[in-house]
Design a protein around this motif. Structure first.
Motif, PDB file in Angstrom:
ATOM      1  N   LEU A   7      15.147  41.097  29.015  1.00 13.30           N
ATOM      2  CA  LEU A   7      15.109  40.003  28.049  1.00 13.30           C
ATOM      3  C   LEU A   7      14.299  38.837  28.615  1.00 13.30           C
ATOM      4  N   ASP A   8      12.987  38.966  28.516  1.00 15.84           N
ATOM      5  CA  ASP A   8      12.082  38.004  29.141  1.00 15.84           C
ATOM      6  C   ASP A   8      11.498  36.985  28.157  1.00 15.84           C
ATOM      7  N   HIS A   9      11.936  36.994  26.910  1.00 20.76           N
ATOM      8  CA  HIS A   9      11.484  36.030  25.907  1.00 20.76           C
ATOM      9  C   HIS A   9      12.675  35.214  25.398  1.00 20.76           C
ATOM     10  N   LYS A  10      12.381  34.183  24.645  1.00 23.09           N
ATOM     11  CA  LYS A  10      13.410  33.373  23.976  1.00 23.09           C
ATOM     12  C   LYS A  10      13.043  33.275  22.500  1.00 23.09           C
ATOM     13  N   CYS A  11      14.077  33.242  21.641  1.00 25.31           N
ATOM     14  CA  CYS A  11      13.813  33.129  20.210  1.00 25.31           C
ATOM     15  C   CYS A  11      14.845  32.225  19.556  1.00 25.31           C
ATOM     16  N   ALA A  12      14.513  31.791  18.346  1.00 23.95           N
ATOM     17  CA  ALA A  12      15.417  31.015  17.497  1.00 23.95           C
ATOM     18  C   ALA A  12      15.618  31.806  16.212  1.00 23.95           C
ATOM     19  N   ILE A  13      16.842  31.812  15.701  1.00 25.27           N
ATOM     20  CA  ILE A  13      17.182  32.600  14.514  1.00 25.27           C
ATOM     21  C   ILE A  13      17.634  31.658  13.403  1.00 25.27           C
TER      22      ILE A  13
END
Length: 120
Positions: A7-13
């Motif tokens: 899990l090397d990314h970040k996201c917003a939902i």
């Protein structure tokens, strides 16, 4: 390699909201929109999206469709039609049906659509 290292990314939902809307003449309708602020933010994830997509000629412009997969930790609140923004690139995707993988993690098919207009 552990799943957490993947899990090397970040996201917003952003969850889709249904709003009542007055269409006029006493007719009530429904409108769907996304909130300004994300419902879930700074989620560790991994976008598995290729750079290639498909192009389709529409009446006014070319439309591209890019499909990929998103890996999320188990328990992440993600739903069908959620807008998911990659916080690293700022690109928006839309979620299809999330799949729970043995109560270990979640995989979501995501897609991005847009118009490609040529310069004149």
């Amino acid at each position: 390699m552990s799943f957490e290292n993947l899990l090397d990314h970040k996201c917003a939902i952003y969850h889709m909201k249904k709003d009542g809307k007055n269409l006029g003449y006493g007719i009530a309708g429904e409108a769907f929109s996304y909130p300004v602020e994300p419902d879930v933010t700074d989620v560790p994830c991994h976008f598995n999206v290729s750079d290639t997509g498909t192009m389709e000629q529409t009446e006014d412009a070319n439309e591209y469709i890019v499909v990929g997969k998103l890996n999320l930790p188990y328990g992440t609140d993600v739903r069908v039609n959620d807008k998911i923004i990659d916080l690293g690139s700022g690109i928006s995707y839309y979620a299809e049906i999330p799949r729970n993988i043995r109560d270990h993690h979640i995989i979501v098919q995501i897609q991005r659509k847009g118009k490609v207009k040529g310069a004149m």
